[in-house]
Enzyme design. Structure first.
Site, PDB file in Angstrom:
ATOM      1  N   GLN A 125      15.643  40.677  14.235  1.00 62.14           N
ATOM      2  CA  GLN A 125      14.562  39.946  13.556  1.00 62.14           C
ATOM      3  C   GLN A 125      14.712  38.442  13.771  1.00 62.14           C
ATOM      4  O   GLN A 125      13.764  37.757  14.180  1.00 62.14           O
ATOM      5  CB  GLN A 125      14.580  40.248  12.048  1.00 62.14           C
ATOM      6  CG  GLN A 125      14.167  41.642  11.649  1.00 62.14           C
ATOM      7  CD  GLN A 125      14.332  41.868  10.145  1.00 62.14           C
ATOM      8  OE1 GLN A 125      15.041  41.120   9.469  1.00 62.14           O
ATOM      9  NE2 GLN A 125      13.687  42.892   9.621  1.00 62.14           N
TER      10      GLN A 125
ATOM     11  N   THR B 264      10.233  49.959   4.785  1.00 61.93           N
ATOM     12  CA  THR B 264      10.412  48.515   4.815  1.00 61.93           C
ATOM     13  C   THR B 264       9.075  47.875   5.133  1.00 61.93           C
ATOM     14  O   THR B 264       8.367  48.352   6.031  1.00 61.93           O
ATOM     15  CB  THR B 264      11.447  48.090   5.876  1.00 61.93           C
ATOM     16  OG1 THR B 264      11.228  46.726   6.265  1.00 61.93           O
ATOM     17  CG2 THR B 264      11.362  48.944   7.127  1.00 61.93           C
ATOM     18  N   ASN B 265       8.716  46.827   4.412  1.00 59.41           N
ATOM     19  CA  ASN B 265       7.483  46.105   4.725  1.00 59.41           C
ATOM     20  C   ASN B 265       7.617  45.313   6.013  1.00 59.41           C
ATOM     21  O   ASN B 265       6.745  45.354   6.878  1.00 59.41           O
ATOM     22  CB  ASN B 265       7.119  45.160   3.575  1.00 59.41           C
ATOM     23  CG  ASN B 265       6.528  45.871   2.381  1.00 59.41           C
ATOM     24  OD1 ASN B 265       5.334  46.149   2.329  1.00 59.41           O
ATOM     25  ND2 ASN B 265       7.368  46.170   1.400  1.00 59.41           N
TER      26      ASN B 265
ATOM     27  N   CYS C  37       7.912  43.379  -0.345  1.00 53.35           N
ATOM     28  CA  CYS C  37       9.233  43.661   0.210  1.00 53.35           C
ATOM     29  C   CYS C  37       9.829  44.727  -0.687  1.00 53.35           C
ATOM     30  O   CYS C  37       9.795  44.596  -1.916  1.00 53.35           O
ATOM     31  CB  CYS C  37      10.111  42.410   0.235  1.00 53.35           C
ATOM     32  SG  CYS C  37      11.779  42.734   0.840  1.00 53.35           S
ATOM     33  N   THR C  38      10.347  45.781  -0.091  1.00 52.27           N
ATOM     34  CA  THR C  38      10.768  46.924  -0.895  1.00 52.27           C
ATOM     35  C   THR C  38      11.878  46.586  -1.877  1.00 52.27           C
ATOM     36  O   THR C  38      12.007  47.246  -2.914  1.00 52.27           O
ATOM     37  CB  THR C  38      11.205  48.092   0.014  1.00 52.27           C
ATOM     38  OG1 THR C  38      12.138  47.628   0.990  1.00 52.27           O
ATOM     39  CG2 THR C  38       9.993  48.692   0.720  1.00 52.27           C
TER      40      THR C  38
END
Length: 231
Positions: free
Chosen positions: A52, A83-84, A196-197
């Site tokens: 990322q 996951t977002n 966001c989770t």
């Protein structure tokens, strides 16, 4: 009952919430000793996080696509990308399998619209708040999406990676998030998407003056509804 495939580990803190919610919701629907039929592939988040930061999204997509094919081979009837942020690569992951991917932003948008709201504030990682892959998906459902200012975005992002993904929940961070939420409401947000989770580990409904939309729970609810649709 259909089998739910969980592509998780990003972070495992929120994936554990997915597992708990899926089983809890299934028991609520069916009663007794019922629990969700699911298979889980949990990746090493440190590897994904490095990709990322480096902007190597294609490589991350390849890792997740390989994991998705394993879930399909294990008998999953649908896929949840838990996951977002990694919904940035949802399309190539979905294309790697023959089972449907239940998109997190779509389930969230459906919940927002069901409440009759159109303008929402979005909290998440910097990737989710600043890039178009998630905001644009919400906006495709005729929603108006607001994000915090630069200072607010930095605070939200830092707390996710330095605290929540490590299982650390601090009251001072809850207060910082509450301030960011109130600023979004002052700017016109009618609801707040916890995009966001991990944020659901920190922010509670009472921490916001407007409705919050907990994406992990909404995703789990949609998955259970689909898994039990033929029962």
């Amino acid at each position: 009952m259909k089998t739910i495939g969980l592509l998780g580990g990003m972070s495992w803190e929120s994936t554990a919430e997915y597992y708990r919610l899926l089983n809890q919701l299934t028991r609520e629907r069916l009663g007794g000793l019922h629990s969700a039929k699911c298979v889980l592939y949990s990746v090493d988040f440190a590897e994904i996080e490095q990709l990322q930061v480096a902007g190597r999204w294609d490589e991350a997509a390849g890792i997740l696509a390989e994991a998705a094919t394993s879930l399909e081979a294990a008998g999953a009837d649908m896929l949840l990308l838990c996951t977002n942020t990694m919904h940035k690569v949802a399309d190539p992951v979905a294309a790697s399998v023959g089972i449907p991917l239940l998109h997190l932003a779509d389930t969230t948008a459906d919940a927002v619209r069901a409440e009759g709201l159109r303008r929402v504030g979005l909290l998440g990682t910097a990737f989710t708040m600043e890039q178009d892959f998630y905001r644009g998906r919400l906006e495709s459902h005729a929603l108006d999406v607001l994000v915090p200012d630069a200072t607010g975005r930095d605070t939200v992002h830092r707390v996710i990676y330095e605290e929540l993904c490590r299982g650390i929940v601090r009251e001072e961070s809850r207060q910082a998030y509450t301030t960011v939420i109130r600023d979004l409401v002052a700017a016109g947000a009618e609801g707040i998407v916890l995009g966001c989770t991990e944020i659901e580990l920190l922010v509670r409904p009472q921490d916001s003056p407007v409705p919050v939309f907990p994406t992990t729970r909404l995703h789990a609810e949609a998955a259970v509804s689909r898994a039990l649709a033929d029962l």
